[in-house]
Motif scaffolding. Sequence first.
Motif, PDB file in Angstrom:
ATOM      1  N   PRO A  66      42.757  47.489  35.315  1.00 36.41           N
ATOM      2  CA  PRO A  66      44.036  47.917  34.968  1.00 36.41           C
ATOM      3  C   PRO A  66      45.335  47.716  35.761  1.00 36.41           C
ATOM      4  O   PRO A  66      46.372  48.049  35.489  1.00 36.41           O
ATOM      5  CB  PRO A  66      43.832  49.466  34.782  1.00 36.41           C
ATOM      6  CG  PRO A  66      42.747  49.616  35.795  1.00 36.41           C
ATOM      7  CD  PRO A  66      41.877  48.467  35.935  1.00 36.41           C
ATOM      8  N   ILE A  67      45.082  47.221  36.972  1.00 34.88           N
ATOM      9  CA  ILE A  67      46.059  47.135  38.005  1.00 34.88           C
ATOM     10  C   ILE A  67      47.226  46.125  37.432  1.00 34.88           C
ATOM     11  O   ILE A  67      48.468  46.171  37.614  1.00 34.88           O
ATOM     12  CB  ILE A  67      45.718  46.399  39.385  1.00 34.88           C
ATOM     13  CG1 ILE A  67      46.795  46.617  40.443  1.00 34.88           C
ATOM     14  CG2 ILE A  67      45.011  45.269  39.306  1.00 34.88           C
ATOM     15  CD1 ILE A  67      47.362  47.973  40.745  1.00 34.88           C
ATOM     16  N   GLY A  68      46.883  45.117  36.745  1.00 33.53           N
ATOM     17  CA  GLY A  68      47.683  44.337  36.018  1.00 33.53           C
ATOM     18  C   GLY A  68      48.638  44.768  35.135  1.00 33.53           C
ATOM     19  O   GLY A  68      49.910  44.766  34.991  1.00 33.53           O
ATOM     20  N   ALA A  72      50.334  37.640  30.892  1.00 33.68           N
ATOM     21  CA  ALA A  72      51.194  38.597  30.259  1.00 33.68           C
ATOM     22  C   ALA A  72      51.819  39.681  31.622  1.00 33.68           C
ATOM     23  O   ALA A  72      53.209  39.450  31.357  1.00 33.68           O
ATOM     24  CB  ALA A  72      50.627  39.512  29.309  1.00 33.68           C
ATOM     25  N   PRO A  73      50.950  40.001  32.454  1.00 31.58           N
ATOM     26  CA  PRO A  73      52.011  40.742  33.494  1.00 31.58           C
ATOM     27  C   PRO A  73      52.999  40.173  34.251  1.00 31.58           C
ATOM     28  O   PRO A  73      54.059  40.503  34.428  1.00 31.58           O
ATOM     29  CB  PRO A  73      50.623  41.375  34.446  1.00 31.58           C
ATOM     30  CG  PRO A  73      49.618  41.055  33.649  1.00 31.58           C
ATOM     31  CD  PRO A  73      49.802  39.985  32.803  1.00 31.58           C
ATOM     32  N   LEU A  74      52.578  39.159  34.504  1.00 26.87           N
ATOM     33  CA  LEU A  74      53.577  38.441  35.473  1.00 26.87           C
ATOM     34  C   LEU A  74      54.536  37.659  34.588  1.00 26.87           C
ATOM     35  O   LEU A  74      55.930  37.919  34.911  1.00 26.87           O
ATOM     36  CB  LEU A  74      52.886  36.946  36.272  1.00 26.87           C
ATOM     37  CG  LEU A  74      53.782  36.233  37.137  1.00 26.87           C
ATOM     38  CD1 LEU A  74      54.547  37.228  38.267  1.00 26.87           C
ATOM     39  CD2 LEU A  74      53.115  35.101  37.864  1.00 26.87           C
ATOM     40  N   PHE A  75      54.477  37.157  33.508  1.00 26.24           N
ATOM     41  CA  PHE A  75      55.650  36.671  32.574  1.00 26.24           C
ATOM     42  C   PHE A  75      56.133  37.936  32.141  1.00 26.24           C
ATOM     43  O   PHE A  75      57.952  38.012  32.060  1.00 26.24           O
ATOM     44  CB  PHE A  75      54.716  36.076  31.166  1.00 26.24           C
ATOM     45  CG  PHE A  75      55.939  35.728  30.275  1.00 26.24           C
ATOM     46  CD1 PHE A  75      56.626  34.583  30.383  1.00 26.24           C
ATOM     47  CD2 PHE A  75      56.270  36.497  29.148  1.00 26.24           C
ATOM     48  CE1 PHE A  75      57.874  34.139  29.397  1.00 26.24           C
ATOM     49  CE2 PHE A  75      57.193  36.193  28.156  1.00 26.24           C
ATOM     50  CZ  PHE A  75      57.910  35.166  28.265  1.00 26.24           C
ATOM     51  N   ARG A  79      48.993  25.226  45.276  1.00 24.74           N
ATOM     52  CA  ARG A  79      48.276  24.058  44.625  1.00 24.74           C
ATOM     53  C   ARG A  79      46.940  23.973  45.367  1.00 24.74           C
ATOM     54  O   ARG A  79      45.810  23.298  44.759  1.00 24.74           O
ATOM     55  CB  ARG A  79      49.199  22.909  44.261  1.00 24.74           C
ATOM     56  CG  ARG A  79      48.593  21.881  43.528  1.00 24.74           C
ATOM     57  CD  ARG A  79      49.507  20.750  43.159  1.00 24.74           C
ATOM     58  NE  ARG A  79      50.277  20.107  44.295  1.00 24.74           N
ATOM     59  CZ  ARG A  79      51.764  20.544  44.721  1.00 24.74           C
ATOM     60  NH1 ARG A  79      52.260  21.155  43.939  1.00 24.74           N
ATOM     61  NH2 ARG A  79      52.261  19.982  45.517  1.00 24.74           N
ATOM     62  N   GLU A  80      47.171  23.848  46.634  1.00 24.81           N
ATOM     63  CA  GLU A  80      46.099  23.893  47.584  1.00 24.81           C
ATOM     64  C   GLU A  80      44.821  24.705  47.755  1.00 24.81           C
ATOM     65  O   GLU A  80      44.136  24.717  48.286  1.00 24.81           O
ATOM     66  CB  GLU A  80      46.454  23.356  48.934  1.00 24.81           C
ATOM     67  CG  GLU A  80      47.506  22.094  48.988  1.00 24.81           C
ATOM     68  CD  GLU A  80      46.535  20.865  48.545  1.00 24.81           C
ATOM     69  OE1 GLU A  80      45.373  20.875  48.662  1.00 24.81           O
ATOM     70  OE2 GLU A  80      47.221  19.910  48.134  1.00 24.81           O
ATOM     71  N   GLY A  81      45.408  25.928  46.890  1.00 25.78           N
ATOM     72  CA  GLY A  81      44.233  27.130  46.892  1.00 25.78           C
ATOM     73  C   GLY A  81      44.436  27.966  48.040  1.00 25.78           C
ATOM     74  O   GLY A  81      43.606  28.996  48.049  1.00 25.78           O
ATOM     75  N   ALA A  82      45.612  27.967  48.593  1.00 21.63           N
ATOM     76  CA  ALA A  82      45.780  28.752  49.694  1.00 21.63           C
ATOM     77  C   ALA A  82      46.463  30.157  49.375  1.00 21.63           C
ATOM     78  O   ALA A  82      46.904  31.051  50.153  1.00 21.63           O
ATOM     79  CB  ALA A  82      46.413  28.184  51.005  1.00 21.63           C
ATOM     80  N   ASN A  83      47.121  30.036  48.130  1.00 17.84           N
ATOM     81  CA  ASN A  83      47.719  31.280  47.590  1.00 17.84           C
ATOM     82  C   ASN A  83      47.546  31.641  46.164  1.00 17.84           C
ATOM     83  O   ASN A  83      48.036  30.509  45.400  1.00 17.84           O
ATOM     84  CB  ASN A  83      49.357  31.024  47.673  1.00 17.84           C
ATOM     85  CG  ASN A  83      50.139  32.373  47.683  1.00 17.84           C
ATOM     86  OD1 ASN A  83      49.728  33.400  47.213  1.00 17.84           O
ATOM     87  ND2 ASN A  83      51.699  32.245  47.970  1.00 17.84           N
ATOM     88  N   PRO A  84      46.956  32.658  45.911  1.00 15.85           N
ATOM     89  CA  PRO A  84      46.590  33.088  44.252  1.00 15.85           C
ATOM     90  C   PRO A  84      47.696  33.529  43.636  1.00 15.85           C
ATOM     91  O   PRO A  84      47.444  33.894  42.373  1.00 15.85           O
ATOM     92  CB  PRO A  84      45.500  34.065  44.699  1.00 15.85           C
ATOM     93  CG  PRO A  84      46.008  34.982  45.910  1.00 15.85           C
ATOM     94  CD  PRO A  84      46.583  33.804  46.753  1.00 15.85           C
ATOM     95  N   PHE A  85      48.965  33.417  43.977  1.00 14.84           N
ATOM     96  CA  PHE A  85      49.907  34.146  43.390  1.00 14.84           C
ATOM     97  C   PHE A  85      50.822  33.116  43.116  1.00 14.84           C
ATOM     98  O   PHE A  85      51.358  32.541  44.163  1.00 14.84           O
ATOM     99  CB  PHE A  85      50.599  35.231  44.049  1.00 14.84           C
ATOM    100  CG  PHE A  85      51.720  35.982  43.361  1.00 14.84           C
ATOM    101  CD1 PHE A  85      51.674  37.019  42.303  1.00 14.84           C
ATOM    102  CD2 PHE A  85      53.219  35.597  43.564  1.00 14.84           C
ATOM    103  CE1 PHE A  85      52.389  37.544  41.646  1.00 14.84           C
ATOM    104  CE2 PHE A  85      54.038  36.206  42.583  1.00 14.84           C
ATOM    105  CZ  PHE A  85      53.590  37.002  42.082  1.00 14.84           C
ATOM    106  N   PRO A  86      51.533  32.640  41.868  1.00  9.44           N
ATOM    107  CA  PRO A  86      51.245  33.286  40.714  1.00  9.44           C
ATOM    108  C   PRO A  86      50.212  32.493  39.845  1.00  9.44           C
ATOM    109  O   PRO A  86      49.951  31.279  39.916  1.00  9.44           O
ATOM    110  CB  PRO A  86      52.571  33.469  39.797  1.00  9.44           C
ATOM    111  CG  PRO A  86      53.114  32.308  40.353  1.00  9.44           C
ATOM    112  CD  PRO A  86      52.694  31.871  41.776  1.00  9.44           C
ATOM    113  N   THR A  87      49.118  33.246  39.265  1.00  5.21           N
ATOM    114  CA  THR A  87      48.034  32.472  38.771  1.00  5.21           C
ATOM    115  C   THR A  87      48.385  32.703  37.326  1.00  5.21           C
ATOM    116  O   THR A  87      47.721  33.412  36.570  1.00  5.21           O
ATOM    117  CB  THR A  87      46.867  33.231  39.090  1.00  5.21           C
ATOM    118  OG1 THR A  87      46.843  34.441  38.689  1.00  5.21           O
ATOM    119  CG2 THR A  87      46.340  33.182  40.431  1.00  5.21           C
ATOM    120  N   VAL A  88      49.336  31.500  36.855  1.00  2.69           N
ATOM    121  CA  VAL A  88      49.634  31.516  35.343  1.00  2.69           C
ATOM    122  C   VAL A  88      49.543  30.188  34.971  1.00  2.69           C
ATOM    123  O   VAL A  88      49.565  29.117  35.607  1.00  2.69           O
ATOM    124  CB  VAL A  88      51.026  31.936  35.178  1.00  2.69           C
ATOM    125  CG1 VAL A  88      51.210  33.605  35.555  1.00  2.69           C
ATOM    126  CG2 VAL A  88      52.011  31.049  36.087  1.00  2.69           C
TER     127      VAL A  88
END
Length: 435
Positions: free
Chosen positions: A55-57, A312-315, A388-397
């Motif tokens: 539910p956090i998103g 949806a949450p990030l957009f 892009r290299e996988g070191a930052n999961p934000f934003p995963t859209v």
Amino acid sequence: MSRTGPMVLRDAWHGASRVDALRVLAGAALAGSATIVLLCLLAWARPSGHPAPAPIGPLLAALPVLAAVAVLTAVGTRLAVLHRHDRADRARHARAEVAGGPPVPEHGAAPGTGRGAVATEAAITAMVGTIAGMRAHLLLRSVRDSVPPPVRRLLAVGAEVHWPGLAALLVVVPAIAAAAAASAVRGPSTRSMPRVPPYVGPLLVLAGLLAQYLIADPARPEQLPHGALPAAVGGYAAVLIGTALTMPWLVAWLGGGWAARAGRVWTLCAARRMEAGAHGLALPLGLTTIALAVVTTGRLAGERTPVRMADAPLFLTVATVSLCAAAMLFAVVVEYGPARRETSRTLHSIGAATPTDRRAALVALAVPVLVCVPTAITVGALAAWPAREGANPFPTVSTRTALLGTVWAIGLLVAALIAAAAVILRDERPRRRRS
């Protein structure tokens, strides 16, 4: 006591115009739209009949929606108040021209005396809009099977909402609208707003980029090092905040440098206006920079997949932030109207041509926005490599969602610029006719 409510509303609508009527309709539409979105988010956070996602998103996505209700209600109220003051100012100058003397200031009520009336009106308007939004949500659910599949997937999240959520919306949305409207008509603060030193923003950007690039490990892009997730998210947040804080300093620096090298009258006026108005444009330009940087990062680092509900949450956050930024930009231009007209009268009194002032005002508005857009895209591109290299999961859209967010943010910015330019050109018409 029984006539207190009607008398308050009657006082609020004393001297009302089409702007006030439009503000009430827009406030009800805003509350209704926010209610539909919040109902979908509540149903998504706690669905019935199948396991609930995290539910956090959805709950975090509800915060910018409520913030947008507050910001847009405050902007609408402020614009209506400025419209009334503008009409009074024009009437005073018209009487002064007829009488052949200087305009006499009117001694009216102190600022903020109508705060209770405006808050009551905003609460009633938001309550009506919230109830209408609930009814519209039920109607959308009833026609869900007759709409295209992409729209059907969006409506499917609003299958069921429990009654505590409905009761909370009936209280929260009107309360937020009333508080925002009351704060918008409050008198100007006697304290000066603290200004952030110019070196804080660039230092935050540099620290955030270093935090992301030092964590990146191209040899193992599928996982983060142990304990690096908070640093990656914190680094990205530092990049966004630092860029937003850098914008007013960058605009003021460009304005000062331009003024030192200006070779024409209108360029000097535009540079000085841009330098003086950088602090007022700090919030809308900062929010626009954050929105564009986020969608740029998602566009360059996201997966090439279709639009999905996980986006949806990030957009929604980007959409509401850009909407608030566009509204604030327009409100700042309208609020600077009296000072702009006073400058125009001064230039006209010393023999400056009308196109000089008009061109300077339009350029002083367009240049900061033209500086904001490439700065945000550049920062988003710099932050996209570690993501892009996988070191930052934000934003995963998905990239399509990011592209949609980019079109939305830039489209709102262009619409705000066109509306603000129309206001600036309108301010010039009465003086051209008089001259």
